[in-house]
Design an enzyme around this catalytic site. Structure first.
Site, short mmCIF file in Angstrom:
data_model
loop_
_atom_site.label_atom_id
_atom_site.label_comp_id
_atom_site.label_asym_id
_atom_site.label_seq_id
_atom_site.Cartn_x
_atom_site.Cartn_y
_atom_site.Cartn_z
N SER A 42 -18.87 3.06 -0.60
CA SER A 42 -19.18 4.20 -1.48
C SER A 42 -20.68 4.44 -1.47
O SER A 42 -21.48 3.54 -1.18
CB SER A 42 -18.72 3.92 -2.91
OG SER A 42 -17.33 3.80 -2.93
N HIS A 43 -21.04 5.63 -1.89
CA HIS A 43 -22.44 6.03 -1.81
C HIS A 43 -23.37 5.16 -2.65
O HIS A 43 -24.56 5.02 -2.34
CB HIS A 43 -22.54 7.49 -2.22
CG HIS A 43 -23.90 7.99 -2.06
ND1 HIS A 43 -24.57 7.91 -0.88
CD2 HIS A 43 -24.76 8.53 -2.94
CE1 HIS A 43 -25.76 8.38 -1.03
NE2 HIS A 43 -25.92 8.76 -2.27
N SER A 44 -22.82 4.54 -3.69
CA SER A 44 -23.65 3.64 -4.53
C SER A 44 -24.37 2.60 -3.69
O SER A 44 -25.47 2.14 -4.05
CB SER A 44 -22.76 2.88 -5.53
OG SER A 44 -22.26 3.73 -6.51
N GLY A 49 -33.76 1.55 -4.76
CA GLY A 49 -34.89 1.32 -5.65
C GLY A 49 -34.64 0.38 -6.80
O GLY A 49 -35.42 -0.54 -7.05
N GLY A 50 -33.54 0.59 -7.52
CA GLY A 50 -33.27 -0.31 -8.63
C GLY A 50 -32.67 0.38 -9.84
O GLY A 50 -32.28 1.54 -9.78
N THR A 235 -15.52 17.03 -4.82
CA THR A 235 -14.12 17.44 -4.99
C THR A 235 -13.53 16.88 -6.30
O THR A 235 -12.60 17.45 -6.85
CB THR A 235 -13.24 17.02 -3.80
OG1 THR A 235 -13.40 15.62 -3.58
CG2 THR A 235 -13.63 17.78 -2.54
N ARG A 301 -39.57 13.37 -10.76
CA ARG A 301 -39.21 13.83 -9.41
C ARG A 301 -39.27 15.34 -9.27
O ARG A 301 -39.66 15.85 -8.22
CB ARG A 301 -37.80 13.35 -9.08
CG ARG A 301 -37.79 11.88 -8.84
CD ARG A 301 -36.41 11.40 -8.52
NE ARG A 301 -36.49 9.97 -8.29
CZ ARG A 301 -35.45 9.19 -8.09
NH1 ARG A 301 -34.24 9.71 -8.10
NH2 ARG A 301 -35.60 7.90 -7.89
N GLU A 398 -22.09 9.50 -11.66
CA GLU A 398 -22.73 10.76 -11.26
C GLU A 398 -21.78 11.95 -11.37
O GLU A 398 -22.22 13.10 -11.52
CB GLU A 398 -23.28 10.62 -9.83
CG GLU A 398 -24.22 11.74 -9.46
CD GLU A 398 -24.91 11.53 -8.11
OE1 GLU A 398 -24.93 10.39 -7.60
OE2 GLU A 398 -25.43 12.54 -7.57
C1 FAD Z 1 -30.01 7.53 -0.97
C2 FAD Z 1 -29.87 7.32 -2.43
C3 FAD Z 1 -30.59 6.32 -3.08
C4 FAD Z 1 -30.47 6.15 -4.44
N1 FAD Z 1 -31.22 5.19 -5.05
C5 FAD Z 1 -31.10 5.02 -6.38
C6 FAD Z 1 -31.87 4.04 -7.07
O1 FAD Z 1 -32.65 3.32 -6.47
N2 FAD Z 1 -31.72 3.92 -8.39
C7 FAD Z 1 -30.86 4.69 -9.10
O2 FAD Z 1 -30.78 4.56 -10.31
N3 FAD Z 1 -30.10 5.62 -8.48
C8 FAD Z 1 -30.20 5.80 -7.15
N4 FAD Z 1 -29.44 6.75 -6.53
C9 FAD Z 1 -28.39 7.43 -7.28
C10 FAD Z 1 -27.20 6.50 -7.45
O3 FAD Z 1 -27.14 5.61 -6.38
C11 FAD Z 1 -25.89 7.26 -7.53
O4 FAD Z 1 -26.01 8.24 -8.51
C12 FAD Z 1 -24.74 6.35 -7.94
O5 FAD Z 1 -24.68 5.21 -7.11
C13 FAD Z 1 -23.42 7.08 -7.94
O6 FAD Z 1 -22.40 6.15 -8.20
P1 FAD Z 1 -20.95 6.61 -8.59
O7 FAD Z 1 -20.17 5.36 -8.82
O8 FAD Z 1 -21.00 7.62 -9.67
O9 FAD Z 1 -20.39 7.37 -7.29
P2 FAD Z 1 -20.33 6.95 -5.73
O10 FAD Z 1 -20.94 5.64 -5.47
O11 FAD Z 1 -20.81 8.14 -4.98
O12 FAD Z 1 -18.78 6.77 -5.50
C14 FAD Z 1 -17.89 7.86 -5.45
C15 FAD Z 1 -16.51 7.35 -5.10
O13 FAD Z 1 -15.57 8.40 -5.25
C16 FAD Z 1 -14.71 8.46 -4.12
N5 FAD Z 1 -14.22 9.84 -4.06
C17 FAD Z 1 -14.91 11.00 -4.00
N6 FAD Z 1 -14.08 12.05 -4.05
C18 FAD Z 1 -12.82 11.55 -4.14
C19 FAD Z 1 -11.53 12.14 -4.23
N7 FAD Z 1 -11.38 13.47 -4.27
N8 FAD Z 1 -10.46 11.33 -4.27
C20 FAD Z 1 -10.61 9.98 -4.24
N9 FAD Z 1 -11.80 9.37 -4.19
C21 FAD Z 1 -12.90 10.15 -4.14
C22 FAD Z 1 -15.57 7.97 -2.98
O14 FAD Z 1 -14.77 7.48 -1.93
C23 FAD Z 1 -16.36 6.85 -3.67
O15 FAD Z 1 -15.59 5.67 -3.70
C24 FAD Z 1 -29.58 6.95 -5.17
C25 FAD Z 1 -28.86 7.95 -4.53
C26 FAD Z 1 -29.05 8.17 -3.19
C27 FAD Z 1 -28.39 9.36 -2.58
#
Ligand code: FAD
Length: 662
Positions: A42-44, A49-50, A235, A301, A398
């Site tokens: 996953s994108h996490s 950075g932290g 989505t 930012r 997010e």
């Molecule tokens: C390059 C980068 C570096 C970053 N660095 C930092 C940092 O240093 N510190 C900080 O605080 N934040 C940072 N962020 C932001 C932070 O990492 C993200 O906001 C956070 O990790 C998002 O986590 P999440 O669990 O909400 O979603 P995600 O980790 O994006 O997970 C989304 C999940 O949903 C699933 N999914 C999506 N759509 C569907 C669907 N329709 N059906 C089923 N599954 C689906 C995907 O497969 C995935 O498992 C960074 C972001 C980026 C882009």
């Protein structure tokens, strides 16, 4: 028809979804997590950075606490956030860091004694206290008053994600990847699960649950240039919107990060600037102090991104085959520091650009340019994480508009939000699932399944004139050209008109690959209209918001307008419409702990004041003064200014070295 029943259905396996799954399982709910990809991908995992938490361990964090973290977060949000949510978050973040340590997250630790750091481009010596030796360290990040971003070198998201994924495995959470939620099942304003397409065999099933939680991350891929992974297409938010009941909040609030590397868009973490890296222009000149004398490269930012673009507009950009950019110089931190604390950054620069950022002088400078990075907007929820209108639907991370970030989220507050909201919202969600029965008829579930099956069949059968990839790419171009860092009424109107046209064209496409299974073209064909709806919520919300706040910058309305625009945009989508319906939720200054004021960076005198700000500030000052003279604790004062609800185990004070739990 395939129906899978569980108590708690979680859509999304990033840090937020997995931490919420742990909470659901801990309360005895049968729990399923769905994900497009293996959850550890996953994108996490990309967060380098932290995570912000006011532990106050390092010397540069001494004196930090929830109050200081709260003030940084509210200012960062440009007063767009829900201050009660910001309080919930700041209170729980230290507990989240400690909990993650117990899951094995290898936080970078403090070594007592003297060390050299770079502050304002100068090598400076600091001395870490003996009593903090071995405790969790923090770096300078997010323009905060104190150093509070806890990190694990520059792989923080990666190690947190693995930590929570392992904990889910221990609890036997049923994690299913390559499964995509394509619609929500709902009746009488209550959500009962999702219709899910198996990305490998193409089958469609109903996942029916007492409660459903969406943690699908951001919607960055509606833009041409983004740091987001290819599956951040929004989505999850779109299926909530398509219920016609659930609402999306502040979709126009999109963050652009100042330092993705050109041209790939891979992020070079803000830790680079936090640790002392600087920005240079075509002449090698450090320009940020001229624009932001106080915070320099570490202003928020939205501010740094605008200043870079402004400087390029002033003719100081570096020309390249990929357009103009500026330089990020981290060589001044020294090779040893880079190879220890920024090794992932070094690896990215070497692999994708053939440069070693530890090399001194222009040879080591990395080409950077602001690009889309974070989605502040998302599914609008109450502080418990439940949709304000669709009961039984929760959201966190997010994907949600909880709303911790308002119009600009601070670096390090998002990784933090995923873990913290996974804990808080996850627990409210678990309680909901325990206390609500599943009263839904199989006939109705069948209708939802059949509707999606018919939709997929129709897409495959269409012999239209448009190619879906062309439509998708046009959408990304439009968003980049008109709905990015600088926005105008004219450009936004154009974007809305063109996006509406593209949405219509989606009805007239032709998919060349006719297979029902393992078919990426088919996936794009049903995802693209969802993405355009999200793009329309962003563009239309931005068009109607006639002010500049945080990352939403209108050149034709450059002031933050607290008199007329201290409100949150809510978007609904009614079936058959080609535009969202926009309504607003007011933010009440008289209920704020911190009434609107100057952020401390960015242009001064750039606000249309609301007279209530001064009245409330006076009230706040009086309450604080009186209670301080009565020797009340900071907790009592905070509670008198703005009471907030939180689970009792999370509301407990946080202990800090040298001060206990004062
Ligand atoms: C390059 C980068 C570096 C970053 N660095 C930092 C940092 O240093 N510190 C900080 O605080 N934040 C940072 N962020 C932001 C932070 O990492 C993200 O906001 C956070 O990790 C998002 O986590 P999440 O669990 O909400 O979603 P995600 O980790 O994006 O997970 C989304 C999940 O949903 C699933 N999914 C999506 N759509 C569907 C669907 N329709 N059906 C089923 N599954 C689906 C995907 O497969 C995935 O498992 C960074 C972001 C980026 C882009």
């Amino acid at each position: 028809m395939n129906i899978i029943y569980c108590d708690s259905l979680i859509i999304g396996g990033g840090i937020a979804g997995l931490r919420a799954a742990m909470a659901a399982a801990d309360k005895g709910n049968s729990t399923i997590v769905l994900s497009l990809c293996p959850v550890r991908r996953s994108h996490s995992a990309a967060a380098q950075g932290g995570m912000q938490a006011s532990l106050a361990n390092p010397i540069m964090g001494k004196g930090d606490n929830e109050d200081v973290h709260f003030a940084d977060t509210v200012k960062g949000s440009d007063w767009g956030c829900d201050q009660k949510v910001a309080r919930m978050y700041c209170q729980v973040a230290p507990k989240a860091v400690r909990e993650l340590a117990s899951f094995g997250v290898p936080w970078t630790r403090i070594t007592k004694g003297e060390r050299t750091v770079v502050i304002n481009a100068q090598k400076t010596k600091i001395v870490e206290r003996d009593e903090t030796h071995g405790l969790i360290n923090s770096r300078n990040f997010g323009g905060t008053k104190k150093w509070r971003t806890c990190f694990s070198a520059d792989v923080t998201g990666h190690v947190i994600l693995y930590g929570v994924a392992n904990e889910c495995a221990k609890r036997h959470v049923d994690v299913r990847d390559r499964k995509e939620a394509i619609a929500l099942i709902h009746k009488n304003n209550r959500c009962y699960g999702a219709i899910v397409r198996d990305l490998i065999d193409g089958s469609i099933s109903a996942y029916v649950a007492r409660g459903t939680l969406i943690a699908t991350g951001g919607y960055g891929r509606i833009y041409k240039h983004t740091t987001n992974a290819v599956n951040c297409e929004g989505t999850g938010a779109a299926i909530a919107l398509e219920t016609g009941v659930a609402q999306l909040g502040n979709m126009e609030a999109v963050q652009f990060h100042p330092t993705p590397i050109v041209p790939s868009g891979i992020l070079l973490t803000e830790g680079c600037r936090g640790d002392g890296g600087i920005l240079r222009d075509v002449d090698g000149y450090r320009f940020m102090p001229d624009y932001e004398p106080e915070k320099k490269e570490l202003a928020s930012r939205d501010v740094v991104s605008r200043r870079i673009m402004e400087h390029i507009r002033n003719g100081k950009g570096v020309k390249s085959p990929y357009g103009e950019h500026v330089w990020l110089d981290i060589s001044i931190l020294g090779r040893e520091h880079i190879e220890k604390n920024l090794r992932d950054v070094q690896d990215i620069c070497k692999t994708f650009n053939g440069i070693d950022p530890a090399d001194e002088g222009p040879k080591g400078w990395a080409p950077v340019l602001p690009m889309q990075h974070y989605s502040m907007g998302g599914i609008r929820v109450k502080p418990t994480g439940e949709s304000q209108k669709l009961s039984g639907l929760f959201s966190c991370g997010e994907a949600a508009c909880w709303d911790l970030h308002g119009f600009n989220r601070l670096g390090g507050n998002s990784c933090g939000e995923t873990a913290v909201s996974g804990m808080i919202v996850g627990n409210y969600f678990a309680d909901y699932c325990k206390s609500h029965e599943l009263d839904i008829e199989t006939e109705l579930i069948k209708k939802f399944v059949e509707k999606e099956e018919k939709y997929i069949d129709e897409i495959l059968a269409k012999d239209g004139k448009y190619n879906v990839y062309e439509i998708k790419n046009k959408m990304k171009e439009i968003m980049w050209e008109h709905v990015a860092i600088f926005r105008t009424g004219e450009g936004l109107q154009k974007a809305v008109d063109e996006l509406e046209k593209l949405l219509n064209e989606c009805k007239n496409i032709k998919v060349e690959n006719k297979e029902k299974f393992g078919n990426p073209e088919l996936e794009d064909a049903y995802r693209t209209p969802k993405m355009i709806k999200i793009a329309l919520c962003v563009a239309y919300g931005a068009l109607l918001r006639k002010e500049s706040r945080g990352a939403h910058y209108r050149e034709d309305f450059p002031k933050r307008d607290d008199a007329n625009w201290l409100k949150r945009t809510l978007a609904e989508w009614h079936e058959g419409d080609t535009l969202p319906t926009i309504i607003y939720e007011d933010l009440d200054i008289m209920q704020m702990e911190m009434p609107p004021a100057f952020r401390g960076y960015g242009a001064k005198g750039n606000t249309i004041e609301n007279p209530k700000s001064e009245i409330r500030q006076k009230e706040v000052d009086e309450i604080r003064e009186k209670m301080q003279s009565e020797n009340k604790s900071r907790y009592e004062i905070q509670d008198a200014l703005m009471h907030y609800e939180l689970q009792p185990e999370y509301k407990k004070p946080n202990q800090r070295v040298g001060v206990g739990d004062e």
